[in-house]
Motif scaffolding. Structure first.
Motif, PDB file in Angstrom:
ATOM      1  N   LEU A  25       0.830  -1.197   0.000  1.00  0.00           N
ATOM      2  CA  LEU A  25       0.000   0.000   0.000  1.00  0.00           C
ATOM      3  C   LEU A  25       0.875   1.261   0.000  1.00  0.00           C
ATOM      4  N   ALA A  26       1.952   1.215   0.767  1.00  0.00           N
ATOM      5  CA  ALA A  26       2.885   2.344   0.764  1.00  0.00           C
ATOM      6  C   ALA A  26       3.510   2.523  -0.614  1.00  0.00           C
ATOM      7  N   GLY A  27       3.795   1.437  -1.284  1.00  0.00           N
ATOM      8  CA  GLY A  27       4.323   1.527  -2.641  1.00  0.00           C
ATOM      9  C   GLY A  27       3.343   2.176  -3.597  1.00  0.00           C
ATOM     10  N   LEU A  28       2.044   1.869  -3.415  1.00  0.00           N
ATOM     11  CA  LEU A  28       1.031   2.531  -4.256  1.00  0.00           C
ATOM     12  C   LEU A  28       1.009   4.032  -3.995  1.00  0.00           C
ATOM     13  N   MET A  29       1.159   4.416  -2.745  1.00  0.00           N
ATOM     14  CA  MET A  29       1.182   5.853  -2.422  1.00  0.00           C
ATOM     15  C   MET A  29       2.398   6.535  -3.052  1.00  0.00           C
ATOM     16  N   PRO A  36       7.086  10.265  -0.323  1.00  0.00           N
ATOM     17  CA  PRO A  36       8.326   9.551  -0.009  1.00  0.00           C
ATOM     18  C   PRO A  36       8.032   8.305   0.841  1.00  0.00           C
ATOM     19  N   TRP A  37       8.951   7.336   0.776  1.00  0.00           N
ATOM     20  CA  TRP A  37       8.786   6.118   1.569  1.00  0.00           C
ATOM     21  C   TRP A  37       8.774   6.429   3.066  1.00  0.00           C
ATOM     22  N   SER A  38       9.525   7.414   3.479  1.00  0.00           N
ATOM     23  CA  SER A  38       9.588   7.764   4.891  1.00  0.00           C
ATOM     24  C   SER A  38       8.250   8.233   5.432  1.00  0.00           C
ATOM     25  N   ALA A  39       7.376   8.734   4.549  1.00  0.00           N
ATOM     26  CA  ALA A  39       6.040   9.168   4.966  1.00  0.00           C
ATOM     27  C   ALA A  39       4.994   8.083   4.722  1.00  0.00           C
ATOM     28  N   LEU A 109       3.565  13.629   3.896  1.00  0.00           N
ATOM     29  CA  LEU A 109       2.409  12.746   3.714  1.00  0.00           C
ATOM     30  C   LEU A 109       1.375  13.463   2.855  1.00  0.00           C
ATOM     31  N   PRO A 110       1.020  12.910   1.707  1.00  0.00           N
ATOM     32  CA  PRO A 110       0.099  13.596   0.795  1.00  0.00           C
ATOM     33  C   PRO A 110      -1.322  13.589   1.335  1.00  0.00           C
TER      34      PRO A 110
END
Length: 358
Positions: A25-29, A36-39, A109-110
């Motif tokens: 899910l983080a990859g989709l974001m 960024p991955w950190s967020a 974080l978007p």
């Protein structure tokens, strides 16, 4: 804990799978919103783990409440469709709220756009359905294992009951023949009859103290056979002789208790007892690899009609049934007449107690 949380291992695997879904899910974001991955990871992974726990418990209890064997397919699909939609909507709403609370702490974080919320809702519905399917499979597997375990327990109970029946068949048969011998001696030699009665008492005390379900060493079985023959020797005297040859390692091998006693009893009754000059009962045993081979022989008259027919007689039938009940087809018993001798050959798996292994 129940369901996927029944054991520590299943709990760890279940949570690891949902953590991996959180990473996806983080990859989709990252791919869709450029976050960024950190967020993305601090948002997606905890959210996925929380949804995994909630949907796991919910789906498990619904699967228990609506088993496939007793509920119609339409009812099950309707219940789980409504539950999946509600769970997906709650997950999307929880994600939106979690993102708003996390945004001040996690830079980059978007915002939660409508397409992303819709994507979360769709994923929530699909993941809830997959969780329900996984729980149904787990419950069916558990039910199959329970039925298999119950069937095995019933089989063991039936086998133990059969062994007890066969064991109790031996004792009256032996006691009946021994009492007949004592009765015959009372008019001929009262002192010998009294001595035989005492020896019979000691023999019964020893044999009845043996657990019918516990296997005994061959050496212990030979001691019991010698005690029985000592009783019979009061009546037969020098006419009854006994020999035994136990090979190296064979004496420690285990076998069902009193397995040889009915064969020796038959040897005395049908063989030695019908010969004017008596004869010899011999037992030979050797360990051949994974098998223990035992041979019981006695002198016999070929023209004696009282000799047991093939497969007949309590002794031979009892030994065959006890071997079948204990070892199935891994053991065998055969008999033959050879050189004026009646011979019984037994082959069974060579088992030894660990402390007696060399």
């Amino acid at each position: 804990m129940l369901g996927a949380f029944g054991t520590r291992r299943s709990t760890a695997l279940y949570l690891a799978a949902w953590a991996l879904l959180g990473v996806l899910l983080a990859g989709l974001m990252v791919a869709a919103g450029g976050a960024p991955w950190s967020a993305s990871l601090p948002f997606a992974v905890p959210l996925a783990l929380a949804y995994g726990c909630a949907s796991g418990f919910s789906a498990y209890y619904l699967c228990r409440a609506y088993p496939l064997a007793t509920r119609s397919l339409g009812t099950v699909l309707g219940v789980f469709t409504c539950s999946a939609v509600c769970a997906g909507a709650l997950w999307a709403a929880a994600g939106n709220g979690f993102a708003e609370s996390l945004r001040p702490l996690v830079p980059g974080l978007p915002p939660m756009t409508r397409p992303f919320v819709a994507l979360m809702f769709g994923l929530g519905v699909i993941l809830y359905g997959l969780t329900a399917v996984a729980h149904y499979l787990a419950l069916e597997f558990e039910r199959a294992r329970s039925l298999e375990r119950r069937e095995l327990e019933m089989k063991i109970a039936a086998q133990e009951a059969e062994l007890r029946m066969l064991r109790t068949q031996i004792d009256p048969h032996f006691l009946f023949n021994s009492l007949n011998s004592i009765s015959a001696l009372t008019s001929i030699d009262p002192a010998a009859a009294r001595g035989m009665t005492l020896q019979l008492s000691n023999f019964l005390r020893r044999s009845l103290g043996m657990d019918a379900q516990r296997k005994v060493a061959l050496d212990e079985e030979i001691v019991l056979v010698r005690a029985f023959l000592a009783i019979e020797q009061v009546r037969f005297g020098a006419r009854l002789r006994f020999e035994h040859l136990i090979g190296e390692g064979a004496g420690q091998c285990l076998l069902p208790p009193m397995l040889l006693q009915p064969l020796v009893e038959n040897a005395v009754k049908h063989g030695i007892g019908n010969r004017l000059d008596g004869g010899t009962v011999s037992i030979a045993a050797e360990r051949a690899g994974a098998l223990l081979r035992i041979r019981v022989e006695n002198d016999a008259d070929w023209d004696d009609a009282s000799q047991p027919a093939a497969g007949c007689g309590i002794g031979l039938a009892n030994v065959r049934q006890r071997l079948l009940a204990t070892y199935a087809h891994a053991a065998s018993v055969h008999w033959t007449r050879h050189d004026a001798r009646f011979r019984v050959d037994i082959a069974l798996p060579a088992e030894s107690e660990p402390e007696k292994e060399k």
